[in-house]
Design a protein around this motif. Sequence first.
Motif, PDB file in Angstrom:
ATOM      1  N   LEU A  79      35.336  39.436  47.939  1.00  0.00           N
ATOM      2  CA  LEU A  79      35.062  38.533  46.825  1.00  0.00           C
ATOM      3  C   LEU A  79      34.502  37.205  47.330  1.00  0.00           C
ATOM      4  N   VAL A  80      35.025  36.728  48.462  1.00  0.00           N
ATOM      5  CA  VAL A  80      34.493  35.499  49.062  1.00  0.00           C
ATOM      6  C   VAL A  80      33.043  35.716  49.469  1.00  0.00           C
ATOM      7  N   ASP A  81      32.747  36.904  49.938  1.00  0.00           N
ATOM      8  CA  ASP A  81      31.389  37.245  50.366  1.00  0.00           C
ATOM      9  C   ASP A  81      30.419  37.239  49.185  1.00  0.00           C
ATOM     10  N   ILE A  82      30.928  37.513  47.973  1.00  0.00           N
ATOM     11  CA  ILE A  82      30.102  37.569  46.765  1.00  0.00           C
ATOM     12  C   ILE A  82      29.982  36.210  46.092  1.00  0.00           C
ATOM     13  N   ALA A  83      31.053  35.436  46.124  1.00  0.00           N
ATOM     14  CA  ALA A  83      31.129  34.191  45.354  1.00  0.00           C
ATOM     15  C   ALA A  83      30.085  33.176  45.784  1.00  0.00           C
ATOM     16  N   PRO A  84      29.599  32.368  44.856  1.00  0.00           N
ATOM     17  CA  PRO A  84      28.681  31.285  45.234  1.00  0.00           C
ATOM     18  C   PRO A  84      29.390  30.267  46.113  1.00  0.00           C
ATOM     19  N   ALA A  85      28.661  29.699  47.046  1.00  0.00           N
ATOM     20  CA  ALA A  85      29.241  28.692  47.935  1.00  0.00           C
ATOM     21  C   ALA A  85      29.538  27.426  47.138  1.00  0.00           C
ATOM     22  N   GLY A  86      30.504  26.663  47.620  1.00  0.00           N
ATOM     23  CA  GLY A  86      30.836  25.403  46.968  1.00  0.00           C
ATOM     24  C   GLY A  86      32.285  25.054  47.175  1.00  0.00           C
ATOM     25  N   GLN A  87      32.646  23.838  46.806  1.00  0.00           N
ATOM     26  CA  GLN A  87      34.014  23.359  46.986  1.00  0.00           C
ATOM     27  C   GLN A  87      34.783  23.306  45.670  1.00  0.00           C
ATOM     28  N   GLU A  88      34.137  23.693  44.581  1.00  0.00           N
ATOM     29  CA  GLU A  88      34.786  23.600  43.287  1.00  0.00           C
ATOM     30  C   GLU A  88      35.908  24.624  43.171  1.00  0.00           C
ATOM     31  N   LEU A  89      36.716  24.466  42.140  1.00  0.00           N
ATOM     32  CA  LEU A  89      37.954  25.231  41.987  1.00  0.00           C
ATOM     33  C   LEU A  89      37.738  26.737  41.872  1.00  0.00           C
ATOM     34  N   TRP A  90      38.535  27.458  42.662  1.00  0.00           N
ATOM     35  CA  TRP A  90      38.670  28.915  42.530  1.00  0.00           C
ATOM     36  C   TRP A  90      40.025  29.164  41.890  1.00  0.00           C
ATOM     37  N   LEU A  91      40.040  29.764  40.724  1.00  0.00           N
ATOM     38  CA  LEU A  91      41.265  30.022  39.974  1.00  0.00           C
ATOM     39  C   LEU A  91      41.603  31.504  40.066  1.00  0.00           C
ATOM     40  N   ASP A  92      42.772  31.800  40.634  1.00  0.00           N
ATOM     41  CA  ASP A  92      43.215  33.180  40.797  1.00  0.00           C
ATOM     42  C   ASP A  92      44.364  33.441  39.823  1.00  0.00           C
ATOM     43  N   ILE A  93      44.110  34.297  38.854  1.00  0.00           N
ATOM     44  CA  ILE A  93      45.059  34.546  37.774  1.00  0.00           C
ATOM     45  C   ILE A  93      45.994  35.698  38.147  1.00  0.00           C
ATOM     46  N   GLY A  94      47.301  35.494  37.930  1.00  0.00           N
ATOM     47  CA  GLY A  94      48.257  36.556  38.233  1.00  0.00           C
ATOM     48  C   GLY A  94      48.259  36.921  39.703  1.00  0.00           C
ATOM     49  N   SER A  95      48.469  35.928  40.562  1.00  0.00           N
ATOM     50  CA  SER A  95      48.260  36.106  42.004  1.00  0.00           C
ATOM     51  C   SER A  95      49.229  37.084  42.662  1.00  0.00           C
ATOM     52  N   GLY A  96      50.419  37.236  42.121  1.00  0.00           N
ATOM     53  CA  GLY A  96      51.367  38.202  42.675  1.00  0.00           C
ATOM     54  C   GLY A  96      51.704  37.907  44.122  1.00  0.00           C
ATOM     55  N   ALA A  97      51.327  38.819  45.012  1.00  0.00           N
ATOM     56  CA  ALA A  97      51.591  38.643  46.446  1.00  0.00           C
ATOM     57  C   ALA A  97      50.549  37.769  47.126  1.00  0.00           C
ATOM     58  N   GLY A  98      49.598  37.256  46.348  1.00  0.00           N
ATOM     59  CA  GLY A  98      48.611  36.329  46.915  1.00  0.00           C
ATOM     60  C   GLY A  98      47.237  36.897  47.155  1.00  0.00           C
ATOM     61  N   PHE A  99      46.935  38.008  46.491  1.00  0.00           N
ATOM     62  CA  PHE A  99      45.624  38.630  46.679  1.00  0.00           C
ATOM     63  C   PHE A  99      44.854  38.637  45.363  1.00  0.00           C
ATOM     64  N   PRO A 100      43.650  38.080  45.392  1.00  0.00           N
ATOM     65  CA  PRO A 100      42.904  37.623  46.573  1.00  0.00           C
ATOM     66  C   PRO A 100      43.141  36.178  46.982  1.00  0.00           C
ATOM     67  N   GLY A 101      43.913  35.406  46.198  1.00  0.00           N
ATOM     68  CA  GLY A 101      43.956  33.962  46.354  1.00  0.00           C
ATOM     69  C   GLY A 101      44.275  33.443  47.741  1.00  0.00           C
ATOM     70  N   ASN A 107      28.761  27.876  34.055  1.00  0.00           N
ATOM     71  CA  ASN A 107      28.450  28.145  35.459  1.00  0.00           C
ATOM     72  C   ASN A 107      29.525  28.946  36.193  1.00  0.00           C
ATOM     73  N   THR A 108      30.536  29.380  35.480  1.00  0.00           N
ATOM     74  CA  THR A 108      31.642  30.087  36.124  1.00  0.00           C
ATOM     75  C   THR A 108      31.224  31.474  36.614  1.00  0.00           C
ATOM     76  N   CYS A 109      31.694  31.806  37.804  1.00  0.00           N
ATOM     77  CA  CYS A 109      31.512  33.151  38.358  1.00  0.00           C
ATOM     78  C   CYS A 109      32.825  33.915  38.195  1.00  0.00           C
ATOM     79  N   TRP A 110      32.757  35.076  37.565  1.00  0.00           N
ATOM     80  CA  TRP A 110      33.921  35.946  37.377  1.00  0.00           C
ATOM     81  C   TRP A 110      33.893  37.041  38.428  1.00  0.00           C
ATOM     82  N   LEU A 111      35.029  37.253  39.101  1.00  0.00           N
ATOM     83  CA  LEU A 111      35.152  38.309  40.107  1.00  0.00           C
ATOM     84  C   LEU A 111      36.443  39.075  39.826  1.00  0.00           C
ATOM     85  N   LEU A 112      36.290  40.267  39.261  1.00  0.00           N
ATOM     86  CA  LEU A 112      37.441  41.015  38.753  1.00  0.00           C
ATOM     87  C   LEU A 112      37.464  42.421  39.343  1.00  0.00           C
TER      88      LEU A 112
END
Length: 207
Positions: free
Chosen positions: A61-83, A160-165
Motif C-alpha cells: 500500500l505504501v508502494d501505491i500511495a502518493p508521496a507526501g507528509q499529509e495524514l494517513w488514516l488507518d481505520i480499524g487498525s487491529g494488530a496494526g496492519f497496515p498502519g 484529493n484523498t487516496c483510498w487503499l482498501l
Amino acid sequence: MLLDSEENARTWIGVNWGPGAVADLDRLAELLRAESTRQNLVSPRSLQHVWVRHFADSAQLVDIAPAGQELWLDIGSGAGFPGLVVAVLDRSRKVMLVEQRKLRVDWLRSAIRELGLHNCEVIQQRVETMATVEAAVISARAFAPLRRTLVLAGRFSTANTCWLLPKGATVFQELETLPRKLRGMFHVKRSRTDAEAGIIIGAGEAR
C-alpha cells in the motif's frame, strides 16, 4: 512478481526501504509473537508467514500511495496492519490508527514506543464518534464491507484523498455493491501477496 514466500517478501522490503526497515519489522515480528500469547491479534497460522501475510501485504500500500507528509488514516487498525508498517516505512508521514478495543490499543501504543514511531498515534474510539479529520490517504484492512467502510469513513475524505482498501477473493463483488456514482471512483489492483486478492483503489471524496 508474486510475493509468496517469506524470503521474497523480506528481500522486496529490504530492496525498496532498506536494511533499517527490515530491522524494525524484525522487531515488530518479535513483539507480535510475544503479544499473541496474551491476546488473539492475528491468526496463529499467519504468524508463520508474517512477512507475506502482514508486512509485505501492508507495504504494497505504501508502494501505491502518493508521496507526501499529509495524514494517513488507518481505520480499524487491529494488530496494526497496515498502519504500523506504514509508519515504519514512511517516518516522514503522520499516521493515525483508529481502534476501539482497549487491549489492541494498549498493544499498538506499546509497539509504537518500542519502535520509536514518533510519526504515529492511536485514537481509541469508534470510527462513528471520532472527530472529523482530513486524510490524504485512508486505509482499512479486514474492517468492514466496502460500502459500510465508505459510509463510516467518507467524512474524512477530500477531493484529493487516496483510498487503499485491501480485500480478499470477493473484491470485484464488493465493488459492484457501490452506487454507480461511487463505483466510478474506484478500481482494483491485484495484490502482490495473494493471487486471489485485490486492493480497491480510489481517489476523491466518498460522501
